[in-house]
Design an enzyme around this catalytic site. Sequence first.
Site, PDB file in Angstrom:
ATOM      1  N   CYS A 266       0.836  -1.199   0.000  1.00 40.75           N
ATOM      2  CA  CYS A 266       0.000   0.000   0.000  1.00 40.75           C
ATOM      3  C   CYS A 266       0.870   1.248   0.000  1.00 40.75           C
ATOM      4  O   CYS A 266       1.376   1.673   1.044  1.00 40.75           O
ATOM      5  CB  CYS A 266      -0.934   0.009   1.205  1.00 40.75           C
ATOM      6  SG  CYS A 266      -2.029   1.453   1.269  1.00 40.75           S
TER       7      CYS A 266
ATOM      8  N   CYS B 146      -0.525   4.079   2.083  1.00 37.71           N
ATOM      9  CA  CYS B 146      -0.323   3.891   3.520  1.00 37.71           C
ATOM     10  C   CYS B 146       1.110   4.207   3.939  1.00 37.71           C
ATOM     11  O   CYS B 146       1.339   4.865   4.961  1.00 37.71           O
ATOM     12  CB  CYS B 146      -0.639   2.447   3.918  1.00 37.71           C
ATOM     13  SG  CYS B 146      -2.247   1.840   3.403  1.00 37.71           S
ATOM     14  N   ASP B 147       2.068   3.727   3.169  1.00 41.47           N
ATOM     15  CA  ASP B 147       3.459   3.716   3.629  1.00 41.47           C
ATOM     16  C   ASP B 147       4.421   4.589   2.829  1.00 41.47           C
ATOM     17  O   ASP B 147       5.573   4.740   3.226  1.00 41.47           O
ATOM     18  CB  ASP B 147       3.982   2.273   3.614  1.00 41.47           C
ATOM     19  CG  ASP B 147       3.189   1.354   4.531  1.00 41.47           C
ATOM     20  OD1 ASP B 147       2.724   1.837   5.579  1.00 41.47           O
ATOM     21  OD2 ASP B 147       3.021   0.173   4.195  1.00 41.47           O
TER      22      ASP B 147
END
Length: 306
Positions: A134, A137-138
């Site tokens: 992701c 996300c990261d």
Amino acid sequence: MERIPCLIIGGGPAGYTAAIYAARAALRPVLLEGLQPGGQLTTTTVVENFPGFAQGVDANVLMSEMRAQAGRLGADIRGGIVSEVDFSGRPFKVLTDSGEELVCDSVIIATGASARYLGLPSEEKFKGLGVSACATCDGFFYRGQDVAVVGGGDTACEEALYLSGLCRKVYMIVRRDVLRASVAMQERVKAASNIEILWNCNTREVLGNASGVTGARLVRGNGEVFDIDVTGFFLAIGHHPNSEVFSRWLETDENGYIVTKAPGTQTSVEGVFAAGDIQDPHYRQAVNAAAAGCRAALDAEKFLKR
């Protein structure tokens, strides 16, 4: 035999949030956490885009707090994996892997979707230490660094473009000599000055040390083996919705995601609701899953009152 007013299947952001709302509505919810309590979010480290945490929050802490909140409000949280369901009539019947049969008046499915990985031992070794599925996300953790994205479809292109706004350089590892993405998406990727497409390449190994990922070893179609230096290794080769046990009874799309009736969470069977990544192939964010869990609990409450 125990009869459960509201059974929630899945212990991620959607499931825990559904349990919080269902418990506050006095629905006496029972939540089955499944194989991965906390859901897919627990495969990452710090979450910086969940509202309310100015300094970010450890993913496992966030999920632990959601779980504790649901329990404090009265949700009955249990272990167990659903092996079979019968939605042919009400009350619904759910069988767990231990052989226990649960009888319930409403069901909220929040089993999520699992990211597809390459299956490399080194990939598993560095999950959460540079290997991620992701970018949204990261990606923030790799600002100004070099990263790689595996995949050649629209999702991979979207991830690469997102990362190109944060990172110094983005390698796209594409196993064919063409991208599968839409023409418009291909053009955007090719126009990005800091995205380099590595055609006809497969990943042989993710390289790293105790601190995390340091590179990737690739092999071209002609047999040439070479390394690239990256600190982030992002998989964008698709997700698999965890819907197999429900697909006999519920309408799903061509990829297996459970179809819900917008704007609600009602599935094709009245009294069965779905929330989070199990019915959302587009966003795949914890905050969005939590919001869907809230909606599912409210929908279940209205259904039970009727």
